[in-house]
Scaffold this active site. Sequence first.
Site, PDB file in Angstrom:
ATOM      1  N   TRP A 101      -2.421   8.107  -2.380  1.00 42.09           N
ATOM      2  CA  TRP A 101      -1.352   7.226  -2.868  1.00 42.09           C
ATOM      3  C   TRP A 101      -1.109   7.425  -4.352  1.00 42.09           C
ATOM      4  CZ3 TRP A 101       1.361   6.308   1.023  1.00 42.09           C
ATOM      5  CH2 TRP A 101       0.804   5.952   2.256  1.00 42.09           C
ATOM      6  N   ASP A 168      -0.938  -0.420  -8.340  1.00 44.52           N
ATOM      7  CA  ASP A 168      -0.639  -0.465  -6.907  1.00 44.52           C
ATOM      8  C   ASP A 168      -1.798  -1.203  -6.253  1.00 44.52           C
ATOM      9  OD1 ASP A 168      -0.285  -0.054  -4.213  1.00 44.52           O
ATOM     10  OD2 ASP A 168      -0.159   2.133  -4.324  1.00 44.52           O
ATOM     11  N   LYS A 192      -0.652  -5.053   4.419  1.00 46.10           N
ATOM     12  CA  LYS A 192      -2.107  -4.987   4.494  1.00 46.10           C
ATOM     13  C   LYS A 192      -2.762  -6.349   4.336  1.00 46.10           C
ATOM     14  CE  LYS A 192      -1.617  -0.286   3.746  1.00 46.10           C
ATOM     15  NZ  LYS A 192      -0.931   0.623   2.856  1.00 46.10           N
TER      16      LYS A 192
HETATM   17  C1  LIG Z   1      -0.262   1.694   2.404  1.00 49.17           C
HETATM   18  C2  LIG Z   1      -0.246   2.015   0.964  1.00 49.17           C
HETATM   19  C3  LIG Z   1       0.894   2.519   0.336  1.00 49.17           C
HETATM   20  C4  LIG Z   1       2.185   2.842   1.081  1.00 49.17           C
HETATM   21  O1  LIG Z   1       2.865   1.706   1.361  1.00 49.17           O
HETATM   22  P1  LIG Z   1       4.310   1.730   2.046  1.00 49.17           P
HETATM   23  O2  LIG Z   1       4.643   0.284   2.065  1.00 49.17           O
HETATM   24  O3  LIG Z   1       4.143   2.352   3.392  1.00 49.17           O
HETATM   25  O4  LIG Z   1       5.208   2.532   1.189  1.00 49.17           O
HETATM   26  C5  LIG Z   1       0.839   2.748  -1.030  1.00 49.17           C
HETATM   27  N1  LIG Z   1      -0.280   2.509  -1.726  1.00 49.17           N
HETATM   28  C6  LIG Z   1      -1.401   2.035  -1.146  1.00 49.17           C
HETATM   29  C7  LIG Z   1      -2.607   1.784  -1.972  1.00 49.17           C
HETATM   30  C8  LIG Z   1      -1.419   1.786   0.219  1.00 49.17           C
HETATM   31  O5  LIG Z   1      -2.535   1.313   0.796  1.00 49.17           O
END
Ligand SMILES: *Cc1c(COP(=O)(O)O)cnc(C)c1O
Length: 356
Positions: A101, A168, A192
């Site tokens: 990511w 993030d 999540k």
């Molecule tokens: C799942 C995830 C993403 C991607 O998220 P989307 O909503 O599918 O774009 C980005 N960063 C992290 C840390 C993730 O766990």
Amino acid sequence: MKVHNFNSGPSILPNEVLYKASKAVIDLEGCGMSILEISHRSDMFRKILEETRTSVRQLLQLDEDFEVLLLHGGASTQFMQVPYNLLDRHMPAAYADTGVWSSKAIREARLFGPVEVVCSSKDSHYTGIPKKFSIPAKSRYFHITTNNTIYGTQWHKFPETRVPVVADMSSDIFSRKLNFNYFSLIYAGAQKNLGPAGMTLVAVRKSILGKISRKLPSMMDYQVHIENGSLFNTPPVFAIYISMLTLRWLKQQGGIAAIEKINQKKSDLLYQEIDSNPLFRGTVAKEDRSRMNVCFVIRDPALENEFLEFCKGEDIAGIKGHRTTGGFRVSLYNAMPLDSVEFLVESMRFFASRKG
Ligand SMILES: *Cc1c(COP(=O)(O)O)cnc(C)c1O
């Protein structure tokens, strides 16, 4: 109600949230219309939107300077929207590379300006968090991924810096106490720890905006969303409603401090089993282990599929590792009950006893 759901995302939600949401699909709080049918400009929805934004603010204990936005596009859109708003040719942005990511975020940022990767755990196949590095004082911002969902590593200590920190937090927001005011921009895809896919949470300090002169398309411009109270266009109404219910649930559990204790218990239990069961082995540096995504392998690769099949028979779902890493990954998000983790650990023991 159903299987033990260890999916990494979209992932488990509290039962009572699902129950309430399902009722609202038919009739939202007795208004005679479905949550899927009401106007996003109606009083009913405005209340839902405001409760959600206020709950985020309260739970994270954010400074006044923060604005909370509920947007479309997932965390992946933020990989672009962050540098679109904050980065230009005049000053670089610093990024920490701790996995898939982060790498994707770095790739997008490079489209908007110079990027300096100030640390990376790539050489160790992302099995740890970089420790010794410095962040140039002349950086627009420093970007990190607080929890690396695919590898099962997590930042437990954050570097001291005066550069605005962008994080993030898709896979660990609301899971542990942090000084959230350390950050200047926090974003997270909802699927999540917050709600269903389709909504992205952004908390941004107004003071970091407006420093570059680029003209932005309205949908990409944080200022436009702020000025419109996160109602510039039709927001993801249903995803916001479910997120509101999840945040209510979290408050009823006692908030972040209370859920952190349970999350700690769950992950301790599972890591203890991985460390003591001769069949299994953890894959990341102990001090960097994630409390949300637990990654491990079976020492004898010939047994991997057998263990997965065995788990399937026990109604244990979602423990297969990411396609790039293999092995197993068990996600222990807030809604995952301790009981399910206990059941998984017992199943690991039982499987080992049959093989031993
Ligand atoms: C799942 C995830 C993403 C991607 O998220 P989307 O909503 O599918 O774009 C980005 N960063 C992290 C840390 C993730 O766990």
